[in-house]
Scaffold this active site. Structure first.
Site, PDB file in Angstrom:
ATOM      1  N   ASP A  41       0.821  -1.209   0.000  1.00  0.00           N
ATOM      2  CA  ASP A  41       0.000   0.000   0.000  1.00  0.00           C
ATOM      3  C   ASP A  41       0.854   1.258   0.000  1.00  0.00           C
ATOM      4  O   ASP A  41       2.073   1.211   0.144  1.00  0.00           O
ATOM      5  CB  ASP A  41      -0.911   0.014   1.236  1.00  0.00           C
ATOM      6  CG  ASP A  41      -2.069  -0.968   1.106  1.00  0.00           C
ATOM      7  OD1 ASP A  41      -2.457  -1.255  -0.032  1.00  0.00           O
ATOM      8  OD2 ASP A  41      -2.557  -1.448   2.147  1.00  0.00           O
ATOM      9  N   LYS A  63      -3.702   3.125  -2.442  1.00  0.00           N
ATOM     10  CA  LYS A  63      -4.929   3.893  -2.618  1.00  0.00           C
ATOM     11  C   LYS A  63      -4.689   5.274  -2.059  1.00  0.00           C
ATOM     12  O   LYS A  63      -4.090   5.430  -1.008  1.00  0.00           O
ATOM     13  CB  LYS A  63      -6.082   3.254  -1.860  1.00  0.00           C
ATOM     14  CG  LYS A  63      -6.393   1.886  -2.341  1.00  0.00           C
ATOM     15  CD  LYS A  63      -7.407   1.262  -1.433  1.00  0.00           C
ATOM     16  CE  LYS A  63      -7.541  -0.191  -1.778  1.00  0.00           C
ATOM     17  NZ  LYS A  63      -7.365  -1.049  -0.648  1.00  0.00           N
ATOM     18  N   GLY A  95       0.220  -0.546   9.413  1.00  0.00           N
ATOM     19  CA  GLY A  95      -0.318  -0.837  10.743  1.00  0.00           C
ATOM     20  C   GLY A  95      -0.620  -2.301  10.921  1.00  0.00           C
ATOM     21  O   GLY A  95       0.202  -3.173  10.634  1.00  0.00           O
ATOM     22  N   MET A 176      -8.449   8.188  10.425  1.00  0.00           N
ATOM     23  CA  MET A 176      -8.953   8.843   9.200  1.00  0.00           C
ATOM     24  C   MET A 176      -9.836  10.040   9.552  1.00  0.00           C
ATOM     25  O   MET A 176     -10.925  10.203   9.015  1.00  0.00           O
ATOM     26  CB  MET A 176      -9.729   7.833   8.334  1.00  0.00           C
ATOM     27  CG  MET A 176      -8.818   6.732   7.818  1.00  0.00           C
ATOM     28  SD  MET A 176      -9.682   5.355   7.086  1.00  0.00           S
ATOM     29  CE  MET A 176     -10.058   4.366   8.510  1.00  0.00           C
TER      30      MET A 176
HETATM   31  C1  LIG Z   1      -6.799   2.878   6.142  1.00  0.00           C
HETATM   32  S1  LIG Z   1      -6.337   3.212   7.794  1.00  0.00           S
HETATM   33  C2  LIG Z   1      -5.201   1.911   8.063  1.00  0.00           C
HETATM   34  C3  LIG Z   1      -4.918   1.676   9.516  1.00  0.00           C
HETATM   35  C4  LIG Z   1      -3.892   0.593   9.738  1.00  0.00           C
HETATM   36  N1  LIG Z   1      -4.352  -0.695   9.303  1.00  0.00           N
HETATM   37  C5  LIG Z   1      -3.440   0.518  11.199  1.00  0.00           C
HETATM   38  O1  LIG Z   1      -3.691  -0.506  11.853  1.00  0.00           O
HETATM   39  O2  LIG Z   1      -2.830   1.479  11.679  1.00  0.00           O
HETATM   40  C6  LIG Z   1      -5.276   4.609   7.539  1.00  0.00           C
HETATM   41  C7  LIG Z   1      -5.347   5.569   8.725  1.00  0.00           C
HETATM   42  O3  LIG Z   1      -4.538   5.079   9.781  1.00  0.00           O
HETATM   43  C8  LIG Z   1      -4.007   6.175  10.504  1.00  0.00           C
HETATM   44  N2  LIG Z   1      -2.541   6.103  10.444  1.00  0.00           N
HETATM   45  C9  LIG Z   1      -1.802   5.219   9.757  1.00  0.00           C
HETATM   46  N3  LIG Z   1      -0.490   5.410   9.987  1.00  0.00           N
HETATM   47  C10 LIG Z   1      -0.415   6.456  10.844  1.00  0.00           C
HETATM   48  C11 LIG Z   1       0.665   7.144  11.470  1.00  0.00           C
HETATM   49  N4  LIG Z   1       1.932   6.782  11.258  1.00  0.00           N
HETATM   50  N5  LIG Z   1       0.375   8.174  12.291  1.00  0.00           N
HETATM   51  C12 LIG Z   1      -0.894   8.547  12.545  1.00  0.00           C
HETATM   52  N6  LIG Z   1      -1.961   7.925  11.974  1.00  0.00           N
HETATM   53  C13 LIG Z   1      -1.724   6.903  11.148  1.00  0.00           C
HETATM   54  C14 LIG Z   1      -4.543   7.444   9.862  1.00  0.00           C
HETATM   55  O4  LIG Z   1      -5.729   7.802  10.530  1.00  0.00           O
HETATM   56  C15 LIG Z   1      -4.833   6.963   8.461  1.00  0.00           C
HETATM   57  O5  LIG Z   1      -5.799   7.786   7.831  1.00  0.00           O
END
Ligand SMILES: C[S@@+](CC[C@H](N)C(=O)[O-])C[C@H]1O[C@@H](n2cnc3c(N)ncnc32)[C@H](O)[C@@H]1O
Length: 249
Positions: A41, A63, A95, A176
């Site tokens: 991703d 995406k 994540g 998000m």
């Molecule tokens: C589609 S979700 C995926 C989440 C991911 N699967 C997880 O467990 O962190 C994407 C969102 O995760 C959050 N996010 C991901 N990485 C981040 C980071 N390094 N710092 C802050 N927020 C993060 C943000 O809110 C972002 O819009």
């Protein structure tokens, strides 16, 4: 692309963590080093991809907000196709794959196609953000409950369970949410949380460019609106934010 192996392949849905490549699990690194194909991703950094085998097929399926680079169905087809060719596939997600990662759809399509699938958890952004802020999400004196939710609009509306979000003694982590910070803070106040309840936006947690904005439900929206946010960001709301403020710069 590497030669297909005779045995049937399999897919690992692997969590890459929130950004810091050292937060990758040992299992994730091992699977990446062995994979024939890696689908990844947008938020996956080069230092994580450096774990891939040099001759692995790397496919960017990223995406971008409101601009899907590859339809979800095409991602499913790619994984199924490669696995049926006997290849070991890693589907690398930011994540943890099981938290706002669309893993449910991917698992269902793989299982329906008869492809073996396994999930490897990763450090979710809530944990990365909290760790960086020295913030105990479930501080025993302040929060009994941790709620993880999304601030992403569905069909243009913010469909949140406000009464549940406004219960006392809990911490909210809202993924998000950066584009909807104003609406979220207003909704929380309108449904019973105090205007001076602590709230924090964390951007690009665990990455070198990480930043945070800390305020209250009343003050945070203007502070966020005045700051260009480029990286992924989430909101943390709760007394635990106030308790951690000042512990780290
Ligand atoms: C589609 S979700 C995926 C989440 C991911 N699967 C997880 O467990 O962190 C994407 C969102 O995760 C959050 N996010 C991901 N990485 C981040 C980071 N390094 N710092 C802050 N927020 C993060 C943000 O809110 C972002 O819009």
């Amino acid at each position: 692309m590497p030669e297909p192996k005779p045995s049937s392949g399999r897919v690992h849905l692997v969590g890459a963590g929130p950004g810091d490549p050292e937060l990758l699990t040992l299992k994730a690194a091992r699977l990446l080093a062995a994979a024939d194909v890696v689908l990844y991703d947008r938020l996956i950094g080069d230092a994580v991809l450096d774990h891939c085998r040099a001759d692995a097929e790397r496919i960017f399926v990223g995406k971008r907000r409101a601009r899907h680079r590859m339809p979800q169905s095409a991602i499913h087809e790619l994984m199924i196709d490669r696995a049926r060719r006997g290849l070991d596939v890693v589907r690398l997600k930011g994540g943890d794959p099981l938290i706002f990662g669309r893993a449910g759809e991917e698992i269902a399509s793989l299982v329906a196609a008869g492809v073996r699938v396994e999930v490897v958890p990763g450090v979710t952004a809530a944990s990365g953000s909290a760790a960086e802020r020295l913030l105990s999400l479930t501080h025993r004196d302040l929060a009994q409950t941790l709620v993880i939710t999304t601030g992403h609009r569905q069909d243009g509306t913010l469909d949140l369970d406000w009464p549940t979000l406004c219960r006392p003694r809990q911490t909210l982590v809202i993924y998000m949410s950066h584009y909807t910070t104003g609406a979220i803070c207003a909704g929380l106040i309108a449904n019973g949380l105090a205007a001076d309840h602590a709230a924090c936006l964390v951007e690009s947690a665990t990455r070198p460019e990480s930043r945070h904005i800390t305020g209250t439900l009343a003050t945070l929206p203007a502070m966020v609106a005045a700051t260009p946010i480029e990286g992924p960001a989430l909101l943390i709301v709760g007394e635990v934010v106030g308790a951690s403020a000042g512990l780290v710069g």
